[in-house]
Design a protein around this motif. Structure first.
Motif, PDB file in Angstrom:
ATOM      1  N   ARG A 108      14.076  38.471  84.013  1.00 45.41           N
ATOM      2  CA  ARG A 108      13.941  39.904  83.775  1.00 45.41           C
ATOM      3  C   ARG A 108      12.995  40.169  82.595  1.00 45.41           C
ATOM      4  NH1 ARG A 108      14.036  44.567  86.375  1.00 45.41           N
ATOM      5  NH2 ARG A 108      14.592  46.228  84.972  1.00 45.41           N
ATOM      6  N   ALA A 109      13.065  39.331  81.568  1.00 49.51           N
ATOM      7  CA  ALA A 109      12.177  39.482  80.412  1.00 49.51           C
ATOM      8  C   ALA A 109      10.725  39.305  80.839  1.00 49.51           C
ATOM      9  CB  ALA A 109      12.544  38.483  79.323  1.00 49.51           C
ATOM     10  N   ALA A 110      10.461  38.329  81.723  1.00 54.58           N
ATOM     11  CA  ALA A 110       9.095  38.112  82.205  1.00 54.58           C
ATOM     12  C   ALA A 110       8.608  39.325  82.986  1.00 54.58           C
ATOM     13  CB  ALA A 110       9.041  36.858  83.071  1.00 54.58           C
ATOM     14  N   ARG A 111       9.471  39.882  83.838  1.00 57.01           N
ATOM     15  CA  ARG A 111       9.095  41.079  84.593  1.00 57.01           C
ATOM     16  C   ARG A 111       8.789  42.233  83.651  1.00 57.01           C
ATOM     17  NH1 ARG A 111      13.493  42.595  88.796  1.00 57.01           N
ATOM     18  NH2 ARG A 111      12.066  44.318  89.133  1.00 57.01           N
ATOM     19  N   ARG A 112       9.611  42.396  82.622  1.00 58.98           N
ATOM     20  CA  ARG A 112       9.410  43.482  81.670  1.00 58.98           C
ATOM     21  C   ARG A 112       8.098  43.294  80.917  1.00 58.98           C
ATOM     22  NH1 ARG A 112      10.341  43.498  76.576  1.00 58.98           N
ATOM     23  NH2 ARG A 112      11.798  41.763  76.648  1.00 58.98           N
ATOM     24  N   ARG A 113       7.799  42.082  80.482  1.00 56.56           N
ATOM     25  CA  ARG A 113       6.539  41.825  79.774  1.00 56.56           C
ATOM     26  C   ARG A 113       5.336  42.103  80.669  1.00 56.56           C
ATOM     27  NH1 ARG A 113       9.557  37.573  77.446  1.00 56.56           N
ATOM     28  NH2 ARG A 113       8.876  36.156  79.078  1.00 56.56           N
ATOM     29  N   ASP A 114       5.445  41.713  81.960  1.00 59.56           N
ATOM     30  CA  ASP A 114       4.348  41.983  82.899  1.00 59.56           C
ATOM     31  C   ASP A 114       4.122  43.476  83.068  1.00 59.56           C
ATOM     32  OD1 ASP A 114       5.081  39.193  85.130  1.00 59.56           O
ATOM     33  OD2 ASP A 114       3.947  39.284  83.252  1.00 59.56           O
TER      34      ASP A 114
END
Length: 159
Positions: free
Chosen positions: A10-16
């Motif tokens: 989820r953190a990776a999706r948010r950063r993207d």
């Protein structure tokens, strides 16, 4: 209260998403299917889950791993709820004990002072040479004077 526990996925999706917003200088709209406040693996009950924009292998990987992320989140969420409930119960208990300590201090401090006065009076009588019979008589007279004084004070307070 938000029980938000963010997974690495989820953190990776948010950063993207945030990086995309910065690149596009606000060209993207918030209605792109991603809600940054929802829990990882969350699926609405009204219909099938929507894949993130862009599709491809990344979207397929996200939808394939969603149930595992949901289970991990659920376990973490339950642990957090248990810890939160324990902390609330412990906080309530500490508050109750604080109130009880204050009540005991308010009651026991004057009582201790009265007992100290009585002990000092009895000791003074003994040092001055009073016999046990005289001491009993003096203490009786002291209690009578205290009762009369308390009656006068309470009588004035009621009037």
């Amino acid at each position: 209260m938000s029980l938000f526990i963010e997974s690495a996925q989820r953190a990776a999706r948010r950063r993207d998403v945030v990086a995309g917003w910065n690149r596009d200088a606000g060209a993207r709209h918030a209605d792109d299917g991603l809600d940054l406040d929802e829990a990882p693996g969350y699926e609405a009950a009204s219909g099938p889950a929507r894949a993130p924009r862009g599709g491809g292998a990344a979207a397929a990987a996200l939808t394939d791993t969603a149930p595992a992320a949901s289970e991990a989140y659920s376990t973490a969420q339950e642990a957090y709820r248990d810890a939160l409930a324990y902390d609330k119960q412990r906080s309530r208990s500490r508050k109750r004990w604080a109130v009880a300590r204050i009540a005991m201090i308010a009651v026991l401090t004057p009582l201790a002072l009265v007992l100290l006065f009585l002990a000092a009076y009895a000791t003074t009588c003994i040092v001055n040479g009073a016999t046990p019979e005289e001491l009993v008589g003096l203490m009786g007279q002291l209690f009578e004077r205290m009762a009369v004084f308390a009656g006068q004070v309470l009588g004035r307070a009621v009037s």
